[in-house]
Write an enzyme that holds these catalytic residues in place. Structure first.
Site, PDB file in Angstrom:
ATOM      1  CG  ASN A 162      -5.184   5.793  -8.109  1.00  0.00           C
ATOM      2  OD1 ASN A 162      -6.122   5.200  -7.578  1.00  0.00           O
ATOM      3  ND2 ASN A 162      -4.108   6.151  -7.449  1.00  0.00           N
ATOM      4  CB  CYS A 190      -4.245   9.199  -3.895  1.00  0.00           C
ATOM      5  SG  CYS A 190      -5.482   8.566  -2.761  1.00  0.00           S
ATOM      6  CB  ILE A 230      -3.245   7.092   1.977  1.00  0.00           C
ATOM      7  CG1 ILE A 230      -3.704   7.272   0.522  1.00  0.00           C
ATOM      8  CG2 ILE A 230      -1.858   6.465   2.094  1.00  0.00           C
ATOM      9  CD1 ILE A 230      -2.662   7.163  -0.523  1.00  0.00           C
ATOM     10  CE  LYS A 238      -3.912   2.242   2.093  1.00  0.00           C
ATOM     11  NZ  LYS A 238      -4.503   2.467   0.766  1.00  0.00           N
ATOM     12  CB  SER A 239       0.208   4.684  -1.273  1.00  0.00           C
ATOM     13  OG  SER A 239      -0.081   4.423  -2.618  1.00  0.00           O
TER      14      SER A 239
END
Ligand SMILES: Cc1cc2nc3c(=O)[nH]c(=O)nc-3n(C[C@H](O)[C@H](O)[C@H](O)COP(=O)(O)OP(=O)(O)OC[C@H]3O[C@@H](n4cnc5c(N)ncnc54)[C@H](O)[C@@H]3O)c2cc1C
Ligand SMILES: Cc1cc2nc3c(=O)[nH]c(=O)nc-3n(C[C@H](O)[C@H](O)[C@H](O)COP(=O)(O)O)c2cc1C
Ligand code: FES
Lengths: 313, 260
Positions: free
Chosen positions: A194, A132, A75, A47-48
């Protein structure tokens, strides 16, 4: 042709992937180790990560829409220190390349974080999440502006020689313009793309179905849009493309490869079928055997766009 | 945890809004405990797309079947009602942390609202097997929605009902009922599921009576494997707030820790 004669290896810049199927950031993590053998993937993509710990958004963070889902996780992150100390070392036990996804609030922060993370020998490449939709006001992202994209990649390029993948946002008027900007900035590969900014409303409570009001749409509903974008990006740049959005099976992945993707990421499908990535890989192999295709790279961008009724009288 | 196509052996409507499904779990090699849940694929195509989480309602270890009790709510559960005996349903699990039932407890309290009873019924079954007396308060919209009462009584539980229809289910009424029970019965631990208001009430009463309590939480899920961070809730730990995953760290939590 036998399955072991197939060449599934692909390259993203100087990065060699043993196969073109890998997870999408945010839909993959250590806990999946119990379900699939990570060594069979093309890469692992956690994950980011953000610089500081982040709490994430209000719940509900996901909702379902026809053939898709909207998420606004925001996030949730333990910050870069935890990432360096725990996440990167964890993936040492796997032979496949580790691609670190980075999310930051400013160009300087992207460069700062990239320098630190690329400094870890285990990290094979960086994926810059410039897309994002949850971080800034009303879903705005760096990747919506060509100049910001170019400047951002250029700055990060200064701090590392490792392959840089720019994860583009589909929430733009011209994806080609942004792709070119990322190429000019020095990206080695492009992730297309994305999630698509979306909203759903519960008509009974009259409330948005996502706590954060807006979120990102993923799943089968977005695939035709993403395939179109891969095709468009492939027409204007020579950079390798990682297709991402709505891949549920081998056919979907092959569609992206024919449109111009060198590799494919799988997100939502793993929620529906935890073994999806490996199933997709098997289906690609089956297809290659069926059509006698020895090397997966020979399929990249091979969509035939002539007249449909050519040859008929 | 893995995903297994399990044969539906029964799938029946049990009241106006509730259904009961039984599946053959002989392919499952993992132990299942009350409080845990499974992710069911509602159908065989991609619409509805995501799996839906359902708690274990009954575990039949000898005949190797599992049972789910579900409320028909939207697209997923509607599709689930169409599953016929003989058909296969894709079941992923077992997932999450179970309830903890300590050996020294002799009497426990169960406080359930609506379909929250499903997961507490599994606990009542376990309690019965361990010789623990369960006292249950079931809250529902109507008498018709009072589920699993007979099942619970079958496990030897003492069952009390409150309903919206009869005006007995508001928090102040349940408070009086609970306070009475806590005074009269030697209750050593409490468990709840299905209502935020009732959970808040129990949180307060458990604290004043010094009783440990556990809650099974529900949250919308993406992966149910702990990777997507969709299903979070806030818990208090050592004076600090932490955002944790319901699918992984839960769904069962110590009630005093949960921020409701
Ligand atoms: C750990 C856990 C155990 C559960 N156990 C049971 C059970 O034993 N019996 C039962 O009837 N229900 C149970 N639920 C709730 C059940 O999962 C939802 O009612 C169901 O997902 C609704 O799906 P739907 O498609 O019919 O409704 P829709 O409202 O159309 O669902 C749309 C989306 O929202 C999600 N969603 C909607 N309501 C809930 C909810 N309350 N909790 C979580 N996600 C939700 C769905 O999963 C789906 O992704 C449980 C939930 C959790 C998290
Ligand atoms: C729950 C969830 C969380 C996500 N988190 C991230 C993230 O942290 N970073 C990122 O770059 N993309 C994130 N994404 C987007 C995915 O990586 C992917 O681009 C998107 O889901 C489309 O692919 P899919 O249709 O295969 O899921 C997330 C997606 C989902 C569904
Ligand atoms: S549902 Fe994905 S982390 Fe819990």
């Amino acid at each position: 042709m036998m399955a072991d004669e197939l060449n599934l290896q692909v390259n993203i810049g100087s990065l060699t992937l043993p196969c073109p199927i890998m997870p999408a950031s945010g839909a993959f993590g250590e806990d999946m180790e119990a379900i699939i053998d990570f060594n069979r993937l093309g890469a692992v993509v956690p994950k980011s990560i953000t610089k500081h710990p982040r709490k994430g958004n209000a719940t509900p963070r996901v909702c379902e829409t026809p053939s898709g889902m909207i998420n606004s996780i925001g996030i949730q992150s333990k910050g870069i220190e935890y990432y360096m100390e725990h996440v990167i070392p964890y993936y040492r036990r796997y032979q496949v390349p580790l691609i670190s996804s980075i999310s930051a609030e400013s160009i300087e922060e992207f460069a700062e974080m990239s320098a630190i993370i690329a400094g870890a020998k285990e990290v094979a490449a960086l994926e810059l999440n410039i897309s994002c939709p949850n971080l800034k006001g009303n879903g705005a992202a760096f990747g919506m502006d060509a100049q910001a994209t170019r400047d951002l990649i250029r700055e990060v390029r200064q701090v590392t020689k490792k392959p840089l993948i720019a994860k583009l946002t589909p929430n733009v008027t011209s994806i080609q313009e942004i792709a070119l900007a990322a190429e000019e900035g020095g990206a080695d590969g492009l992730n297309v793309a994305n999630t698509i900014l979306a909203m759903a409303i519960d008509i009974h409570s009259r409330k948005p179905r996502i706590g954060n009001v807006l979120g990102g749409l993923s799943g089968p509903a977005v695939k035709p849009i993403i395939v179109r974008m891969i095709y468009q990006v492939h027409q204007v740049t020579s950079l390798p493309i990682i297709g991402c959005g709505g891949v549920m099976n081998g056919e979907d992945a092959l569609e992206m490869i024919l449109a111009g993707a060198t590799a494919v990421q799988v997100g939502t499908a793993s929620f529906v079928q935890p073994t999806a990535m490996l199933d997709i890989l098997e289906e690609i192999k089956q297809y290659m055997m069926q059509y006698g295709i020895a090397d997966i790279q020979s399929l990249v961008g091979q969509v035939v766009t002539g007249k449909h009724n050519e040859g008929e009288s | 945890m893995k995903s297994i196509p399990m044969k539906v052996t029964a799938n029946q409507q049990v009241s106006e809004r509730y259904w009961h499904m039984k599946v053959d779990a002989s392919e499952l090699d993992a132990e299942v405990s009350p409080g845990q849940f499974f992710q069911l694929r509602c159908g065989h195509d991609l619409n509805p797309l995501l799996r839906r989480p359902f708690s274990i309602y009954r575990i039949n270890r000898r005949e190797r079947t599992l049972e789910f009790l579900y409320l028909v709510k939207g697209a997923g559960t509607k599709r689930l009602t169409q599953m016929k005996a003989g058909e296969y349903v894709d079941v992923f699990g077992p997932l999450g942390t179970p309830f903890v039932l300590q050996d020294e407890w002799k009497t426990i309290l169960l406080l359930a609202r609506g379909v929250g009873i499903a997961t507490l019924a599994a606990l009542a079954q376990d309690a019965a097997e361990k010789g623990v007396q369960a006292v249950a308060i079931l809250s529902a919209r109507s008498r018709n929605d009072l589920l699993a009462a007979e099942t619970l009584q079958g496990f030897g539980a003492k069952v009390l009902y409150v309903t919206d229809e009869e005006g007995t289910s508001d928090v102040s009424a349940v408070r009086r009922l609970l306070e009475g029970l806590l005074r009269e019965d030697p209750i050593q631990a409490a468990f709840t599921c299905g209502s935020k208001r009732l959970s808040k009430l129990l949180q307060e009463l458990a604290a004043t009576h010094g009783i440990p309590a556990q809650i099974a939480l529900e949250e919308h899920m993406g992966c149910a494997m702990g990777v997507c961070f969709a299903c979070v809730c806030d818990v208090r730990e050592g004076g600090q707030l932490k955002t944790v995953r319901v699918c992984k760290e839960g769904p069962v939590f110590p009630l005093e820790k949960v921020v409701l």
